[in-house]
Design a protein around this motif. Sequence first.
Motif, PDB file in Angstrom:
ATOM      1  N   THR A  16      73.938 -70.806  45.572  1.00  0.00           N
ATOM      2  CA  THR A  16      75.393 -70.665  45.624  1.00  0.00           C
ATOM      3  C   THR A  16      76.032 -69.041  45.324  1.00  0.00           C
ATOM      4  O   THR A  16      76.564 -68.599  45.983  1.00  0.00           O
ATOM      5  N   ARG A  17      74.830 -68.398  44.440  1.00  0.00           N
ATOM      6  CA  ARG A  17      75.553 -66.395  44.555  1.00  0.00           C
ATOM      7  C   ARG A  17      75.109 -66.399  45.567  1.00  0.00           C
ATOM      8  O   ARG A  17      75.992 -65.583  46.227  1.00  0.00           O
ATOM      9  N   LEU A  18      73.499 -66.087  46.918  1.00  0.00           N
ATOM     10  CA  LEU A  18      73.230 -65.253  48.241  1.00  0.00           C
ATOM     11  C   LEU A  18      74.492 -66.436  48.800  1.00  0.00           C
ATOM     12  O   LEU A  18      75.217 -65.775  49.704  1.00  0.00           O
ATOM     13  N   LEU A  19      75.082 -67.024  48.784  1.00  0.00           N
ATOM     14  CA  LEU A  19      76.380 -67.820  50.369  1.00  0.00           C
ATOM     15  C   LEU A  19      77.268 -67.375  49.328  1.00  0.00           C
ATOM     16  O   LEU A  19      77.961 -67.032  50.782  1.00  0.00           O
ATOM     17  N   ALA A  25      80.389 -60.356  52.478  1.00  0.00           N
ATOM     18  CA  ALA A  25      79.954 -58.762  53.483  1.00  0.00           C
ATOM     19  C   ALA A  25      80.416 -59.348  54.597  1.00  0.00           C
ATOM     20  O   ALA A  25      80.992 -58.932  55.553  1.00  0.00           O
ATOM     21  N   ALA A  26      80.447 -60.784  55.079  1.00  0.00           N
ATOM     22  CA  ALA A  26      80.838 -60.814  56.338  1.00  0.00           C
ATOM     23  C   ALA A  26      82.938 -60.840  56.708  1.00  0.00           C
ATOM     24  O   ALA A  26      83.085 -59.989  57.311  1.00  0.00           O
ATOM     25  N   VAL A 156      79.136 -68.788  58.763  1.00  0.00           N
ATOM     26  CA  VAL A 156      79.876 -67.622  57.491  1.00  0.00           C
ATOM     27  C   VAL A 156      80.297 -66.576  58.460  1.00  0.00           C
ATOM     28  O   VAL A 156      81.464 -66.385  58.026  1.00  0.00           O
ATOM     29  N   GLU A 157      79.730 -66.497  59.616  1.00  0.00           N
ATOM     30  CA  GLU A 157      80.916 -64.753  59.896  1.00  0.00           C
ATOM     31  C   GLU A 157      82.551 -65.460  60.806  1.00  0.00           C
ATOM     32  O   GLU A 157      82.815 -64.730  60.523  1.00  0.00           O
ATOM     33  N   ARG A 158      82.219 -66.580  61.522  1.00  0.00           N
ATOM     34  CA  ARG A 158      83.686 -67.584  61.376  1.00  0.00           C
ATOM     35  C   ARG A 158      84.349 -67.421  60.458  1.00  0.00           C
ATOM     36  O   ARG A 158      85.639 -67.475  60.651  1.00  0.00           O
ATOM     37  N   ALA A 159      83.649 -68.221  59.305  1.00  0.00           N
ATOM     38  CA  ALA A 159      84.734 -68.285  58.358  1.00  0.00           C
ATOM     39  C   ALA A 159      85.245 -66.824  57.133  1.00  0.00           C
ATOM     40  O   ALA A 159      86.728 -66.689  56.494  1.00  0.00           O
ATOM     41  N   GLY A 160      84.073 -66.258  57.244  1.00  0.00           N
ATOM     42  CA  GLY A 160      85.034 -64.636  56.789  1.00  0.00           C
ATOM     43  C   GLY A 160      85.725 -63.883  57.577  1.00  0.00           C
ATOM     44  O   GLY A 160      86.628 -63.040  57.918  1.00  0.00           O
TER      45      GLY A 160
END
Length: 197
Positions: A16-19, A25-26, A156-160
């Motif tokens: 969870t923390r890793l995500l 970062a994104a 991840v990139e899209r959401a970020g």
Amino acid sequence: MKLVVVSAGLSVPSSTRLLGDRLAAAVGRQVPSEVEVVELRDLAVEIAHNFTNGFAGKRLGAALDAVAGADGLIVVTPVFSASYSGLFKSFFDVLEPDALAGKPVLVAATGGTARHSLVLEHALRPLFAYLKAVVVPTGVYAASEDWGAEGLEARVERAGGELAALMRGLAGVPRPATEEERVVPFEEQLAALRSAG
């Protein structure tokens, strides 16, 4: 800008923390951000005491202030019984009612199987809509088999990027122009043509 990650992971290390870290970062690749992580497992006792006595302890108070003062928020919970964890919900229950009004929020969750991916839509999104937050269109769910597999990083990139765009928009910070979008002054264009010919 201030970006706060609320992680409800219980283990160390925690997926969870890793995500949450990957999502932060994104966002950071899109908009300069000062990141603060709120680990709910460290606040569990203070959250429980807040329910019984009505007062936030020192660390819980600082976490609540950080969330209320954030320009953007990433919230990540493990899935328990097909929904967010009780600790996760309890933290947002002790938050001031309008603390998230108009705040951009990215919702994310982790679980052992892809079967729980709808937790984003049937549990997290309604919770933050109720809290009057602005939830980005793309939520990110990571099942055990997603780690290292194709697809997770793109989500991840899209959401970020979506969260960064909302943060920039609310702060009035323009998005930096890409090389293709950059306006080249006429003098530079003319000089380039002269040197080429």
